[in-house]
Motif scaffolding. Structure first.
Motif, PDB file in Angstrom:
ATOM      1  N   ALA A 136       0.826  -1.209   0.000  1.00 12.03           N
ATOM      2  CA  ALA A 136       0.000   0.000   0.000  1.00 12.03           C
ATOM      3  C   ALA A 136       0.860   1.258   0.000  1.00 12.03           C
ATOM      4  CB  ALA A 136      -0.916   0.010   1.225  1.00 12.03           C
ATOM      5  N   GLY A 137       0.322   2.305  -0.640  1.00 16.76           N
ATOM      6  CA  GLY A 137       0.950   3.614  -0.609  1.00 16.76           C
ATOM      7  C   GLY A 137       2.342   3.616  -1.181  1.00 16.76           C
ATOM      8  N   LEU A 138       3.258   4.281  -0.463  1.00 16.26           N
ATOM      9  CA  LEU A 138       4.638   4.408  -0.920  1.00 16.26           C
ATOM     10  C   LEU A 138       5.553   3.391  -0.249  1.00 16.26           C
ATOM     11  CD1 LEU A 138       4.777   8.297  -0.926  1.00 16.26           C
ATOM     12  CD2 LEU A 138       4.637   6.797  -2.911  1.00 16.26           C
ATOM     13  N   ASN A 139       4.962   2.389   0.378  1.00 19.53           N
ATOM     14  CA  ASN A 139       5.757   1.320   0.975  1.00 19.53           C
ATOM     15  C   ASN A 139       6.263   0.362  -0.102  1.00 19.53           C
ATOM     16  OD1 ASN A 139       5.251   2.131   3.731  1.00 19.53           O
ATOM     17  ND2 ASN A 139       3.156   1.385   3.417  1.00 19.53           N
ATOM     18  N   THR A 140       7.212  -0.468   0.283  1.00 15.99           N
ATOM     19  CA  THR A 140       7.664  -1.556  -0.587  1.00 15.99           C
ATOM     20  C   THR A 140       7.672  -2.855   0.212  1.00 15.99           C
ATOM     21  OG1 THR A 140      10.006  -1.187  -0.062  1.00 15.99           O
ATOM     22  CG2 THR A 140       9.113  -0.035  -1.992  1.00 15.99           C
ATOM     23  N   VAL A 141       7.523  -3.954  -0.495  1.00 17.29           N
ATOM     24  CA  VAL A 141       7.580  -5.286   0.109  1.00 17.29           C
ATOM     25  C   VAL A 141       8.657  -6.079  -0.618  1.00 17.29           C
ATOM     26  CG1 VAL A 141       6.349  -7.452   0.487  1.00 17.29           C
ATOM     27  CG2 VAL A 141       5.168  -5.270   0.817  1.00 17.29           C
ATOM     28  N   PRO A 142       9.666  -6.606   0.098  1.00 11.98           N
ATOM     29  CA  PRO A 142      10.703  -7.391  -0.572  1.00 11.98           C
ATOM     30  C   PRO A 142      10.228  -8.809  -0.869  1.00 11.98           C
ATOM     31  CG  PRO A 142      11.161  -7.268   1.773  1.00 11.98           C
ATOM     32  CD  PRO A 142       9.946  -6.411   1.536  1.00 11.98           C
ATOM     33  N   VAL A 143      10.561  -9.275  -2.055  1.00 10.12           N
ATOM     34  CA  VAL A 143      10.338 -10.659  -2.438  1.00 10.12           C
ATOM     35  C   VAL A 143      11.727 -11.270  -2.661  1.00 10.12           C
ATOM     36  CG1 VAL A 143       9.361 -12.227  -4.159  1.00 10.12           C
ATOM     37  CG2 VAL A 143       8.112 -10.155  -3.500  1.00 10.12           C
ATOM     38  N   THR A 144      12.067 -12.276  -1.892  1.00  7.91           N
ATOM     39  CA  THR A 144      13.398 -12.871  -1.990  1.00  7.91           C
ATOM     40  C   THR A 144      13.466 -13.829  -3.173  1.00  7.91           C
ATOM     41  OG1 THR A 144      13.743 -12.698   0.390  1.00  7.91           O
ATOM     42  CG2 THR A 144      15.138 -14.248  -0.798  1.00  7.91           C
ATOM     43  N   LEU A 145      14.463 -13.628  -4.007  1.00  6.57           N
ATOM     44  CA  LEU A 145      14.676 -14.440  -5.201  1.00  6.57           C
ATOM     45  C   LEU A 145      15.905 -15.327  -4.999  1.00  6.57           C
ATOM     46  CD1 LEU A 145      14.295 -11.566  -7.822  1.00  6.57           C
ATOM     47  CD2 LEU A 145      12.483 -13.002  -6.864  1.00  6.57           C
ATOM     48  N   THR A 146      15.809 -16.562  -5.388  1.00  8.49           N
ATOM     49  CA  THR A 146      16.948 -17.487  -5.339  1.00  8.49           C
ATOM     50  C   THR A 146      17.159 -18.053  -6.737  1.00  8.49           C
ATOM     51  OG1 THR A 146      16.457 -18.074  -3.048  1.00  8.49           O
ATOM     52  CG2 THR A 146      17.917 -19.554  -4.270  1.00  8.49           C
ATOM     53  N   VAL A 147      18.356 -17.886  -7.266  1.00 10.03           N
ATOM     54  CA  VAL A 147      18.665 -18.300  -8.631  1.00 10.03           C
ATOM     55  C   VAL A 147      19.826 -19.292  -8.612  1.00 10.03           C
ATOM     56  CG1 VAL A 147      19.516 -17.524 -10.881  1.00 10.03           C
ATOM     57  CG2 VAL A 147      17.846 -16.131  -9.637  1.00 10.03           C
ATOM     58  N   LYS A 148      19.651 -20.406  -9.293  1.00 12.71           N
ATOM     59  CA  LYS A 148      20.740 -21.362  -9.516  1.00 12.71           C
ATOM     60  C   LYS A 148      21.191 -21.211 -10.960  1.00 12.71           C
ATOM     61  CE  LYS A 148      19.327 -24.687  -5.991  1.00 12.71           C
ATOM     62  NZ  LYS A 148      18.986 -26.101  -5.678  1.00 12.71           N
ATOM     63  N   ALA A 149      22.488 -21.008 -11.131  1.00 17.77           N
ATOM     64  CA  ALA A 149      22.977 -20.703 -12.471  1.00 17.77           C
ATOM     65  C   ALA A 149      24.442 -21.071 -12.607  1.00 17.77           C
ATOM     66  CB  ALA A 149      22.778 -19.219 -12.774  1.00 17.77           C
ATOM     67  N   SER A 150      24.892 -21.024 -13.851  1.00 12.72           N
ATOM     68  CA  SER A 150      26.303 -21.240 -14.171  1.00 12.72           C
ATOM     69  C   SER A 150      26.814 -20.016 -14.918  1.00 12.72           C
ATOM     70  CB  SER A 150      26.477 -22.492 -15.032  1.00 12.72           C
ATOM     71  OG  SER A 150      27.815 -22.599 -15.498  1.00 12.72           O
ATOM     72  N   TYR A 151      27.848 -19.391 -14.349  1.00 12.40           N
ATOM     73  CA  TYR A 151      28.459 -18.227 -14.979  1.00 12.40           C
ATOM     74  C   TYR A 151      29.900 -18.557 -15.317  1.00 12.40           C
ATOM     75  CZ  TYR A 151      30.593 -13.630 -15.532  1.00 12.40           C
ATOM     76  OH  TYR A 151      31.298 -12.554 -16.007  1.00 12.40           O
ATOM     77  N   THR A 152      30.265 -18.396 -16.595  1.00 13.84           N
ATOM     78  CA  THR A 152      31.611 -18.760 -17.048  1.00 13.84           C
ATOM     79  C   THR A 152      32.393 -17.545 -17.542  1.00 13.84           C
ATOM     80  OG1 THR A 152      30.728 -19.286 -19.242  1.00 13.84           O
ATOM     81  CG2 THR A 152      30.913 -21.098 -17.651  1.00 13.84           C
ATOM     82  N   GLY A 153      31.911 -16.353 -17.200  1.00  8.91           N
ATOM     83  CA  GLY A 153      32.586 -15.133 -17.636  1.00  8.91           C
ATOM     84  C   GLY A 153      33.787 -14.795 -16.774  1.00  8.91           C
ATOM     85  N   THR A 154      34.291 -13.565 -16.920  1.00  8.20           N
ATOM     86  CA  THR A 154      35.549 -13.164 -16.285  1.00  8.20           C
ATOM     87  C   THR A 154      35.364 -12.402 -14.973  1.00  8.20           C
ATOM     88  OG1 THR A 154      35.559 -11.131 -17.619  1.00  8.20           O
ATOM     89  CG2 THR A 154      36.740 -13.056 -18.504  1.00  8.20           C
ATOM     90  N   ALA A 155      34.119 -11.989 -14.635  1.00  9.10           N
ATOM     91  CA  ALA A 155      33.909 -11.242 -13.392  1.00  9.10           C
ATOM     92  C   ALA A 155      34.264 -12.110 -12.194  1.00  9.10           C
ATOM     93  CB  ALA A 155      32.461 -10.770 -13.299  1.00  9.10           C
ATOM     94  N   ALA A 156      35.052 -11.548 -11.247  1.00 10.60           N
ATOM     95  CA  ALA A 156      35.537 -12.332 -10.110  1.00 10.60           C
ATOM     96  C   ALA A 156      34.429 -12.637  -9.110  1.00 10.60           C
ATOM     97  CB  ALA A 156      36.672 -11.580  -9.418  1.00 10.60           C
ATOM     98  N   ALA A 157      33.554 -11.683  -8.863  1.00  5.40           N
ATOM     99  CA  ALA A 157      32.457 -11.879  -7.905  1.00  5.40           C
ATOM    100  C   ALA A 157      31.160 -11.390  -8.546  1.00  5.40           C
ATOM    101  CB  ALA A 157      32.737 -11.136  -6.608  1.00  5.40           C
ATOM    102  N   PRO A 158      30.661 -12.125  -9.513  1.00  9.60           N
ATOM    103  CA  PRO A 158      29.513 -11.640 -10.276  1.00  9.60           C
ATOM    104  C   PRO A 158      28.231 -11.593  -9.456  1.00  9.60           C
ATOM    105  CG  PRO A 158      29.959 -13.924 -10.817  1.00  9.60           C
ATOM    106  CD  PRO A 158      31.081 -13.469  -9.932  1.00  9.60           C
ATOM    107  N   THR A 159      27.476 -10.548  -9.653  1.00  9.37           N
ATOM    108  CA  THR A 159      26.104 -10.488  -9.132  1.00  9.37           C
ATOM    109  C   THR A 159      25.160 -10.665 -10.319  1.00  9.37           C
ATOM    110  OG1 THR A 159      26.012  -8.082  -9.384  1.00  9.37           O
ATOM    111  CG2 THR A 159      26.743  -8.949  -7.252  1.00  9.37           C
ATOM    112  N   LEU A 160      23.922 -10.989 -10.012  1.00  9.08           N
ATOM    113  CA  LEU A 160      22.895 -11.138 -11.040  1.00  9.08           C
ATOM    114  C   LEU A 160      21.727 -10.223 -10.697  1.00  9.08           C
ATOM    115  CD1 LEU A 160      22.705 -15.060 -11.290  1.00  9.08           C
ATOM    116  CD2 LEU A 160      24.230 -13.502 -12.548  1.00  9.08           C
TER     117      LEU A 160
END
Length: 349
Positions: free
Chosen positions: A46-70
């Motif tokens: 409601a209004g200007l509030n926010t509600v967090p929805v937690t997301l969990t992703v299983k994936a394979s990343y083969t790029g060069t980033a040392a600590a990749p976020t998604l």
């Protein structure tokens, strides 16, 4: 005039105002997503509030980033891609495993403006940033992911009043922005933090735009130089990634157009250049050359576009002997309404 229509002002939900960069043909070959879950699929906010929805992703990343976020991109179900129908998660962090075979987790913060059902449109490496110039498509998620359904109440309504209206060429103007409760038609009763942007400030991350406070009635007024009228002006409600909502608009302009033939007379069939200007200028907008048939029927006989100087050139061609009425006609284009020059005459000889 209070601007409310989608033609002049665009309400936004959880998005940058101009939208994320257009996706390119090449997919992100470094990222493969095998599973994504949400801790809840039905959210009431409601209004200007926010509600967090937690997301969990299983994936394979083969790029060069040392600590990749998604980050995860959600799209309003039943719509095509567009800046007012998207939600973006915060950066999801790697919580177990390795980038090549790991699990990432983080929230998408949902506002009441995101009222509707959203499907998972894609998952990308990094964090949401429309200025990043990413040239790859997001990785496609598994088809088994359920919709994220948002039930919004007391959704904010945004409006803007431009003074003067229309804005004369070369003159400054002001915009009184407002944020009210759409359910009650009244203000929320507190001073609200908003960001007021112009041009590129309306298309980047909201945390890159300076914030101000409305008054307790939900109003805030900003003055703008004349040069700001032909690029987007916006009010944004800051969010953790893209704005939680807001309004995007171009200040309404007056169409002031003039046209003069290079010659007052010419042999029948001869091309006569017609030179004109449009104040502003509305660069790239179309101008038509029209000729009067009979007592009242104007027909298009030529086309041109407005150059960066504000000038345009049309070619008239007298079709018969005698005085022939012409005018330059400007179609509604961006924030410039329909307009026409005074009637002028070329005599066919």
């Amino acid at each position: 005039m209070m601007i409310r229509s989608l033609v002049a002002a665009v309400p936004l939900v959880g998005t940058a105002l101009i939208g994320m960069p257009a996706a390119q043909a090449a997919p992100n070959a470094d990222l493969t997503v095998t599973e994504m879950t949400m801790d809840k699929t039905l959210v009431a906010v409601a209004g200007l509030n926010t509600v967090p929805v937690t997301l969990t992703v299983k994936a394979s990343y083969t790029g060069t980033a040392a600590a990749p976020t998604l980050y995860v991109i959600f799209q309003l179900s039943g719509t095509g891609p567009g800046p007012s129908q998207s939600l973006y998660s915060t950066p999801l962090k790697l919580i177990s495993g390795t980038p090549a075979n790991g699990t990432w987790r983080g929230p998408v913060n949902v506002s009441s403006s995101a009222n509707g059902a959203y499907y998972t449109d894609g998952i990308q490496v990094g964090r949401f940033d429309p200025a990043s110039g990413d040239t790859t498509n997001p990785a496609q998620p598994p088809e088994s992911i359920p919709l994220l359904r948002v039930s919004g109440r007391n959704i904010p309504h945004f409006s803007a009043k431009v003074t003067p209206n229309p804005v004369p060429a070369g003159k400054p103007y002001s915009v009184r922005w407002s944020v009210i409760n759409s359910a009650t038609g009244k203000a929320y009763g507190t001073r609200l933090k908003v960001a007021l942007g112009n041009g590129a400030g309306c298309s980047g991350r909201v945390d890159q735009v300076p914030t101000v406070l409305t008054d307790t009635a939900g109003y805030v007024t900003r003055s703008y130089p004349s040069t700001a009228a032909d690029s987007p002006n916006c009010l944004l409600v800051p969010g953790t990634e893209a704005p939680l909502g807001g309004l995007d608009m171009l200040a309404p302009r007056a169409t002031i157009i003039s046209a003069t033939p290079a010659r007052a007379s010419a042999p029948v069939g001869t091309i006569v250049p017609v030179n004109g200007t449009v104040a502003g200028p509305p660069v790239g907008c179309e101008v038509l050359l029209q000729r009067l048939y009979g007592a009242s029927q104007w027909r298009t006989v030529g086309r041109s576009t407005v150059r960066s100087s504000g000038r345009f050139t049309l070619d008239a061609q007298p079709a018969y002997k005698g005085s022939i009425p012409y005018r330059a006609w400007f179609w509604n284009c961006r924030n410039y309404p329909v307009g026409n020059s005074k009637t002028f005459y070329i005599k066919g000889t």
